[in-house]
Write an enzyme that holds these catalytic residues in place. Structure first.
Site: not given
Length: 294
Positions: A11-12, A133
């Site tokens: 991922g980033q 989230y």
């Protein structure tokens, strides 16, 4: 010297950590498909391998958990899956680290706060997530801090970088597709380049393994300063050489999303600096370098 395991390594943030690998820092960054943090057997094997390799090479082992379910809106209707990754996965990873006495840095989010503050959030401020989230990430923090592992939770915010979809890339695309773009101007935060965040996490990791571990186990790490999404978008347009007046402000009510966003989620970096860690530079400088390809 460090040997670092980075779950969620493609991922980033994971990609940014991999880019910092050197003769001093060995980075193993498996993707979520290669290392499922909800699989106890896989996690135990990965942490055991890290500890063994580090011992043989005379390095200090460290885990930086970048694995996360980050689809904020999708989590509203898929909270159970988000919980498995963000909370259960964090618990499994922390238990494995505790067993092998490997220090753990767990990355969390500004979304654990309610967003009703009028000043930057300190690490010890009460949590109050408003989204699925945020609830799953808060549960992950609790799991890590209660695991018995030598663990630190690092909250960050508004992350962008190579290796994933993000606000900056969306604005770059829309600049080429539309005459004007409407962006919310009533949510404030601190844009954070994943490359700067990765360097900060390694700074913390070096402090941990060298006997300079912060006493506070929850810290905040973002690029300095704050803005709104509208201000952020205008800055992207300016850096691209486009007219920032093409970005138009709107309210959150005019741009409804499935998951509620915290209106104010600026995180205070004071505790980070008090721990002797290098503060991240202003967000606008980081954005310039990111878009310049530096």
């Amino acid at each position: 010297m460090l040997s670092v395991l980075v779950p969620g390594g493609t991922g980033q943030l994971g990609s940014a950590l991999s880019a910092l690998a050197s003769s001093e820092v060995r980075v193993v960054a498996p993707s979520s498909a290669e290392l499922d943090v909800t699989s106890a057997g896989s996690v135990i094997a990965a942490v055991n391998a890290l500890a063994a390799e580090a011992a043989e090479a005379g390095r200090s082992p460290l885990v930086i958990n970048a694995a996360a379910y980050t689809a904020v809106d999708a989590a509203e209707t898929d909270e159970s899956r988000a919980f498995r990754i963000n909370a259960d996965g964090a618990r499994v990873l922390a238990a494995a680290c505790s067993s092998r006495r490997v220090p753990l840095i767990h990355v969390s989010t500004d979304y654990v706060f309610p967003g009703d503050s009028s000043r930057p959030y300190e690490p010890e401020d009460p949590l109050g997530p408003r989204s699925a989230y945020g609830r799953t990430k808060a549960a992950g923090e609790d799991a890590v801090l209660g695991s018995g592992a030598r663990a630190w939770v690092v909250r960050t915010a508004w992350v962008y970088g190579a290796g994933g979809a993000n606000f900056v890339e969306t604005m770059r695309r829309l600049e080429g597709e539309r005459d004007t773009v409407s962006v919310v101007d009533d949510q404030r935060g601190s844009p954070t380049w994943s490359a700067d965040l990765a360097a900060g996490l390694l700074d913390l990791g070096r402090a941990v393994v060298s006997g300079r571990a912060p006493q506070r186990r929850v810290l905040h790490c973002t690029n300095a300063g704050e803005t709104t999404w509208y201000g952020f978008a205008r800055a992207v347009f300016e850096e691209l050489g486009a007219d920032p007046e093409r970005v138009k402000p709107c309210t959150t009510a005019e741009f409804p999303r499935p998951a509620p966003r915290p209106p104010y989620s600026v995180l205070s970096n004071e505790a980070w600096q008090q721990a002797g860690l290098t503060p991240l530079r202003p967000w606008r400088e980081a954005l310039h370098d990111y878009l310049a390809g530096k």
